[in-house]
Write a protein that holds these residues in place. Structure first.
Motif, PDB file in Angstrom:
ATOM      1  N   GLY A 213      17.918 -46.630 -11.590  1.00 43.28           N
ATOM      2  CA  GLY A 213      18.113 -46.803 -10.155  1.00 43.28           C
ATOM      3  C   GLY A 213      18.492 -45.508  -9.468  1.00 43.28           C
ATOM      4  N   MET A 214      19.350 -44.711 -10.136  1.00 40.52           N
ATOM      5  CA  MET A 214      19.778 -43.449  -9.516  1.00 40.52           C
ATOM      6  C   MET A 214      18.618 -42.464  -9.410  1.00 40.52           C
ATOM      7  SD  MET A 214      22.642 -43.435  -8.150  1.00 40.52           S
ATOM      8  CE  MET A 214      22.241 -41.759  -7.656  1.00 40.52           C
ATOM      9  N   ALA A 215      17.690 -42.514 -10.360  1.00 33.90           N
ATOM     10  CA  ALA A 215      16.518 -41.644 -10.264  1.00 33.90           C
ATOM     11  C   ALA A 215      15.722 -41.971  -9.002  1.00 33.90           C
ATOM     12  CB  ALA A 215      15.640 -41.819 -11.511  1.00 33.90           C
ATOM     13  N   LYS A 216      15.582 -43.264  -8.700  1.00 29.17           N
ATOM     14  CA  LYS A 216      14.881 -43.683  -7.480  1.00 29.17           C
ATOM     15  C   LYS A 216      15.654 -43.233  -6.239  1.00 29.17           C
ATOM     16  CE  LYS A 216      12.979 -47.911  -9.571  1.00 29.17           C
ATOM     17  NZ  LYS A 216      13.052 -49.397  -9.551  1.00 29.17           N
ATOM     18  N   VAL A 217      16.990 -43.419  -6.292  1.00 29.87           N
ATOM     19  CA  VAL A 217      17.817 -43.058  -5.131  1.00 29.87           C
ATOM     20  C   VAL A 217      17.731 -41.566  -4.859  1.00 29.87           C
ATOM     21  CG1 VAL A 217      20.190 -42.865  -4.309  1.00 29.87           C
ATOM     22  CG2 VAL A 217      19.395 -45.015  -5.312  1.00 29.87           C
ATOM     23  N   LYS A 218      17.860 -40.753  -5.892  1.00 29.05           N
ATOM     24  CA  LYS A 218      17.822 -39.308  -5.656  1.00 29.05           C
ATOM     25  C   LYS A 218      16.471 -38.881  -5.094  1.00 29.05           C
ATOM     26  CE  LYS A 218      18.838 -34.768  -7.456  1.00 29.05           C
ATOM     27  NZ  LYS A 218      19.015 -33.875  -8.608  1.00 29.05           N
ATOM     28  N   ALA A 219      15.417 -39.536  -5.541  1.00 29.41           N
ATOM     29  CA  ALA A 219      14.079 -39.175  -5.072  1.00 29.41           C
ATOM     30  C   ALA A 219      13.823 -39.608  -3.636  1.00 29.41           C
ATOM     31  CB  ALA A 219      13.030 -39.787  -5.999  1.00 29.41           C
ATOM     32  N   HIS A 220      14.461 -40.679  -3.197  1.00 26.18           N
ATOM     33  CA  HIS A 220      14.089 -41.276  -1.908  1.00 26.18           C
ATOM     34  C   HIS A 220      15.229 -41.394  -0.890  1.00 26.18           C
ATOM     35  CE1 HIS A 220      10.161 -42.268  -3.550  1.00 26.18           C
ATOM     36  NE2 HIS A 220      10.749 -42.822  -4.588  1.00 26.18           N
ATOM     37  N   SER A 221      16.457 -41.100  -1.265  1.00 27.41           N
ATOM     38  CA  SER A 221      17.571 -41.263  -0.337  1.00 27.41           C
ATOM     39  C   SER A 221      17.561 -40.193   0.753  1.00 27.41           C
ATOM     40  CB  SER A 221      18.906 -41.202  -1.088  1.00 27.41           C
ATOM     41  OG  SER A 221      19.992 -41.229  -0.173  1.00 27.41           O
ATOM     42  N   ALA A 222      17.838 -40.628   1.966  1.00 27.06           N
ATOM     43  CA  ALA A 222      17.936 -39.688   3.089  1.00 27.06           C
ATOM     44  C   ALA A 222      19.261 -38.934   3.081  1.00 27.06           C
ATOM     45  CB  ALA A 222      17.792 -40.453   4.406  1.00 27.06           C
ATOM     46  N   LEU A 223      20.190 -39.359   2.225  1.00 26.74           N
ATOM     47  CA  LEU A 223      21.500 -38.712   2.129  1.00 26.74           C
ATOM     48  C   LEU A 223      21.753 -38.247   0.695  1.00 26.74           C
ATOM     49  CD1 LEU A 223      23.729 -41.142   4.229  1.00 26.74           C
ATOM     50  CD2 LEU A 223      23.240 -38.742   4.784  1.00 26.74           C
ATOM     51  N   PRO A 224      22.523 -37.170   0.521  1.00 29.82           N
ATOM     52  CA  PRO A 224      22.915 -36.760  -0.824  1.00 29.82           C
ATOM     53  C   PRO A 224      23.783 -37.836  -1.481  1.00 29.82           C
ATOM     54  CG  PRO A 224      23.427 -35.041   0.793  1.00 29.82           C
ATOM     55  CD  PRO A 224      23.059 -36.279   1.558  1.00 29.82           C
ATOM     56  N   VAL A 225      23.736 -37.884  -2.811  1.00 30.35           N
ATOM     57  CA  VAL A 225      24.540 -38.847  -3.568  1.00 30.35           C
ATOM     58  C   VAL A 225      25.453 -38.088  -4.532  1.00 30.35           C
ATOM     59  CG1 VAL A 225      23.153 -40.926  -3.402  1.00 30.35           C
ATOM     60  CG2 VAL A 225      22.513 -39.167  -5.055  1.00 30.35           C
ATOM     61  N   ILE A 226      26.714 -38.542  -4.570  1.00 28.09           N
ATOM     62  CA  ILE A 226      27.744 -37.895  -5.396  1.00 28.09           C
ATOM     63  C   ILE A 226      28.165 -38.878  -6.485  1.00 28.09           C
ATOM     64  CG2 ILE A 226      30.011 -36.776  -5.405  1.00 28.09           C
ATOM     65  CD1 ILE A 226      27.981 -35.319  -3.649  1.00 28.09           C
ATOM     66  N   ALA A 227      28.210 -38.420  -7.725  1.00 28.81           N
ATOM     67  CA  ALA A 227      28.631 -39.266  -8.845  1.00 28.81           C
ATOM     68  C   ALA A 227      30.143 -39.372  -8.898  1.00 28.81           C
ATOM     69  CB  ALA A 227      28.119 -38.689 -10.161  1.00 28.81           C
ATOM     70  N   ASP A 228      30.643 -40.576  -9.165  1.00 30.32           N
ATOM     71  CA  ASP A 228      32.067 -40.782  -9.425  1.00 30.32           C
ATOM     72  C   ASP A 228      32.221 -41.528 -10.743  1.00 30.32           C
ATOM     73  OD1 ASP A 228      34.773 -41.292  -9.523  1.00 30.32           O
ATOM     74  OD2 ASP A 228      34.889 -42.323  -7.617  1.00 30.32           O
ATOM     75  N   GLU A 229      32.022 -42.836 -10.726  1.00 30.52           N
ATOM     76  CA  GLU A 229      32.147 -43.615 -11.957  1.00 30.52           C
ATOM     77  C   GLU A 229      31.148 -43.185 -13.030  1.00 30.52           C
ATOM     78  OE1 GLU A 229      34.071 -46.349  -8.879  1.00 30.52           O
ATOM     79  OE2 GLU A 229      32.431 -44.899  -8.931  1.00 30.52           O
ATOM     80  N   SER A 230      30.056 -42.533 -12.637  1.00 28.50           N
ATOM     81  CA  SER A 230      29.088 -42.035 -13.618  1.00 28.50           C
ATOM     82  C   SER A 230      29.516 -40.709 -14.238  1.00 28.50           C
ATOM     83  CB  SER A 230      27.713 -41.846 -12.963  1.00 28.50           C
ATOM     84  OG  SER A 230      27.168 -43.075 -12.551  1.00 28.50           O
ATOM     85  N   CYS A 231      30.527 -40.075 -13.655  1.00 35.55           N
ATOM     86  CA  CYS A 231      30.972 -38.761 -14.145  1.00 35.55           C
ATOM     87  C   CYS A 231      32.454 -38.835 -14.475  1.00 35.55           C
ATOM     88  CB  CYS A 231      30.705 -37.678 -13.105  1.00 35.55           C
ATOM     89  SG  CYS A 231      30.985 -36.003 -13.727  1.00 35.55           S
ATOM     90  N   ILE A 232      32.765 -39.157 -15.715  1.00 37.08           N
ATOM     91  CA  ILE A 232      34.149 -39.354 -16.141  1.00 37.08           C
ATOM     92  C   ILE A 232      34.684 -38.136 -16.874  1.00 37.08           C
ATOM     93  CG2 ILE A 232      35.729 -40.850 -17.418  1.00 37.08           C
ATOM     94  CD1 ILE A 232      34.294 -42.266 -15.151  1.00 37.08           C
ATOM     95  N   VAL A 233      33.978 -37.725 -17.922  1.00 38.54           N
ATOM     96  CA  VAL A 233      34.448 -36.645 -18.803  1.00 38.54           C
ATOM     97  C   VAL A 233      33.464 -35.477 -18.774  1.00 38.54           C
ATOM     98  CG1 VAL A 233      35.763 -38.198 -20.276  1.00 38.54           C
ATOM     99  CG2 VAL A 233      33.359 -37.748 -20.802  1.00 38.54           C
ATOM    100  N   GLU A 234      33.814 -34.416 -19.483  1.00 41.11           N
ATOM    101  CA  GLU A 234      33.034 -33.176 -19.433  1.00 41.11           C
ATOM    102  C   GLU A 234      31.564 -33.383 -19.782  1.00 41.11           C
ATOM    103  OE1 GLU A 234      34.957 -29.515 -20.989  1.00 41.11           O
ATOM    104  OE2 GLU A 234      36.653 -30.830 -21.431  1.00 41.11           O
ATOM    105  N   SER A 235      31.280 -34.182 -20.795  1.00 38.13           N
ATOM    106  CA  SER A 235      29.900 -34.372 -21.227  1.00 38.13           C
ATOM    107  C   SER A 235      29.047 -35.088 -20.184  1.00 38.13           C
ATOM    108  CB  SER A 235      29.858 -35.145 -22.549  1.00 38.13           C
ATOM    109  OG  SER A 235      30.479 -36.415 -22.407  1.00 38.13           O
ATOM    110  N   ASP A 236      29.689 -35.754 -19.225  1.00 40.71           N
ATOM    111  CA  ASP A 236      28.945 -36.481 -18.190  1.00 40.71           C
ATOM    112  C   ASP A 236      28.336 -35.554 -17.147  1.00 40.71           C
ATOM    113  OD1 ASP A 236      29.529 -38.965 -19.301  1.00 40.71           O
ATOM    114  OD2 ASP A 236      31.377 -39.189 -18.148  1.00 40.71           O
ATOM    115  N   VAL A 237      28.865 -34.341 -17.005  1.00 37.69           N
ATOM    116  CA  VAL A 237      28.394 -33.444 -15.942  1.00 37.69           C
ATOM    117  C   VAL A 237      26.914 -33.145 -16.117  1.00 37.69           C
ATOM    118  CG1 VAL A 237      28.657 -31.196 -14.842  1.00 37.69           C
ATOM    119  CG2 VAL A 237      30.681 -32.427 -15.659  1.00 37.69           C
ATOM    120  N   GLU A 238      26.534 -32.731 -17.301  1.00 39.86           N
ATOM    121  CA  GLU A 238      25.125 -32.408 -17.558  1.00 39.86           C
ATOM    122  C   GLU A 238      24.256 -33.653 -17.454  1.00 39.86           C
ATOM    123  OE1 GLU A 238      22.638 -29.346 -20.388  1.00 39.86           O
ATOM    124  OE2 GLU A 238      24.700 -29.888 -20.911  1.00 39.86           O
ATOM    125  N   LYS A 239      24.788 -34.793 -17.890  1.00 38.38           N
ATOM    126  CA  LYS A 239      24.037 -36.049 -17.804  1.00 38.38           C
ATOM    127  C   LYS A 239      23.745 -36.418 -16.353  1.00 38.38           C
ATOM    128  CE  LYS A 239      24.099 -40.750 -19.715  1.00 38.38           C
ATOM    129  NZ  LYS A 239      24.862 -41.732 -20.515  1.00 38.38           N
TER     130      LYS A 239
END
Length: 336
Positions: A213-239
Motif C-alpha cells: 500500500g505504501m508503494a502505491k501511496v508514495k507513487a500517487h500521493s499529492a503530499l509527502p508521507v513520513i514513516a512513524d510506526e513503520s520506522c522503529i529501530v535502526e534497521s527500519d530506516v533503510e527499509k
C-alpha cells in the motif's frame, strides 16, 4: 555509578485521543544516573501499543542493576554497547541512554548539541498536537493554543471535513497523523484535498506493515508521507527508504539518543527528511529531543506542553514555538 528510578503519573491538560486509544494521564519512568558528583536524567513513558509499563522497565533495570552500577562510565556510546549486552527492551534502553548523555554533558560542562558539533541557532519549530475529538473541541484547542504548526490526529469517518473546519480558524501549517488508520486508496484520495487545505505532509497513514500500500501511496500521493510506526529501530530506516519521503524517529522506540543519531545519519544518506517525535514525555525527555533539533527537518516535541504540570525544568518552548536552551550542560535537566 549509582541508579535511582522513580515513577510519575503525568496529568494531561486534555484527554488525548488518537485513532486507537484515549487517555487522561501518562505514566513515565525517570532514571537518574550519578557519577563523580554529577547526575544525569532520562525518561521513558509507558505504552500499551508496545506493551510497555513503568513496572516492566523498572524490573528490567533492577535485574541488571549491579552490572550497570559497576560499569566504569566513560562516554554514552561505550555505555550503550554495554547496555545492549544486557538485553534490555528499547524503552528501558532509552531512559538509561538519555540519562547517560545528560550525565556526560554535565561531566564535560557542555550541552549535548555543542558536544555533537551542531549549531542551535537554527532549528525547526515544534508542532503542537491536536488529538481526535469533536470538531468543536478541536477548534477550542486551536484557539486555546495559537501555534504556527499543528499536528492533527485523524482516523475518523470525516477526516477531510474536520481539517476543512479547522482551517477556518487558523492560517497555521497543518500536519496530519492518521496513526495507521487509512487505506492506500483513502490516502491517495485525501491527499490533494488536504494539500489544498494547507497540509504539509501525512504521517503514517497506513498500517505499519502495509508495504504494498505504501508503494502505491508514495507513487500517487499529492503530499509527502513520513514513516512513524513503520520506522522503529535502526534497521527500519533503510527499509523505509523506498516507501516514504521521510522518517519520524521516537527515542523511546529506537532506544535513545545514541541510536537516534545513527538513524538521522543514515536517513540523510538515503535522502529522507528527518523528524524526531515525542511520546508525551515531561521536560526530561523533551529536553533530550531538543538537543537534536539542529540536525532535523521537522520536530514534534510538544509533550511537556500537553501536561497540566511538568516534573522538570529544561528547554523552554515559547508561544511562537521558539526554544530557549538552558544554561545547564547536558540536556539541561533539573527535576522539580
Amino acid at each position: 555509578m549509582q541508579i535511582a528510578i522513580k515513577k510519575y503519573t503525568l496529568q494531561l491538560a486534555h484527554t488525548f485521543t488518537i485513532s486507537r486509544e484515549s487517555h487522561d494521564t501518562q505514566d513515565t519512568m525517570i532514571v537518574a544516573l550519578s557519577h563523580k558528583g554529577k547526575t544525569g536524567y532520562g525518561e521513558a513513558t509507558s505504552n500499551p501499543y508496545y506493551k510497555i509499563t513503568v513496572e516492566s522497565m523498572t524490573a528490567e533495570i533492577e535485574a541488571v542493576r549491579e552490572a550497570i552500577e559497576e560499569y566504569d562510565f566513560d562516554n554514552p556510546e561505550n555505555f550503550y554497547r554495554h547496555l545492549e549486552s544486557l538485553n534490555l527492551e528499547k524503552f528501558t534502553l532509552c531512559a538509561l541512554d538519555l540519562a547517560a548523555n545528560d550525565l556526560y554533558g554535565k561531566l564535560l560542562g557542555k550541552p549535548l548539541y555543542e558536544i555533537w558539533g551542531t549549531d542551535n541557532s537554527h532549528y525547526p519549530i515544534t508542532n503542537y498536537t491536536i488529538g481526535i475529538d469533536t470538531v468543536e473541541k478541536m477548534v477550542e484547542k486551536l484557539q486555546e493554543m495559537p501555534w504556527p504548526v499543528y499536528k492533527i490526529k485523524l482516523g475518523t469517518q470525516d477526516d477531510v471535513a474536520i481539517v476543512r473546519e479547522l482551517r477556518k480558524h487558523t492560517k497555521s501549517i497543518f500536519r496530519i497523523d492518521a496513526n495507521c488508520a487509512w487505506t492506500a486508496e483513502e490516502t491517495i484520495q485525501n491527499a490533494p484535498l488536504l494539500k489544498d487545505l494547507g497540509v504539509e505532509f501525512l504521517e503514517q497513514p497506513l498500517k505499519a506493515d502495509d508495504w504494498e500500500g505504501m508503494a502505491k501511496v508514495k507513487a500517487h500521493s499529492a503530499l509527502p508521507v513520513i514513516a512513524d510506526e513503520s520506522c522503529i529501530v535502526e534497521s527500519d530506516v533503510e527499509k523505509c527508504g523506498p516507501y516514504f519521503h521521510g522518517i519520524n524517529i521516537k527515542l523511546t522506540k529506537c532506544g535513545g539518543l545514541t541510536p537516534a543519531r545513527r538513524m538521522i545519519k543514515k536517513g540523510k544518506e538515503l535522502g529522507l527528511k528527518i523528524m524526531v517525535g515525542c511520546m508525551t514525555e515531561s521536560s526530561v525527555g523533551i529536553s533530550a529531543i531538543a538537543q537534536l533539533t539542529p540536525q532535523l527537518d521537522y520536530v514534534d516535541m510538544d509533550g511537556s506542553l500537553l501536561l497540566k504540570h511538568d516534573i522538570a525544568r529544561g528547554v523552554q518552548i515559547l508561544d511562537d514555538g521558539k526554544v530557549i536552551f538552558p544554561k545547564l550542560p547536558g540536556s539541561g535537566i533539573e527535576l522539580l
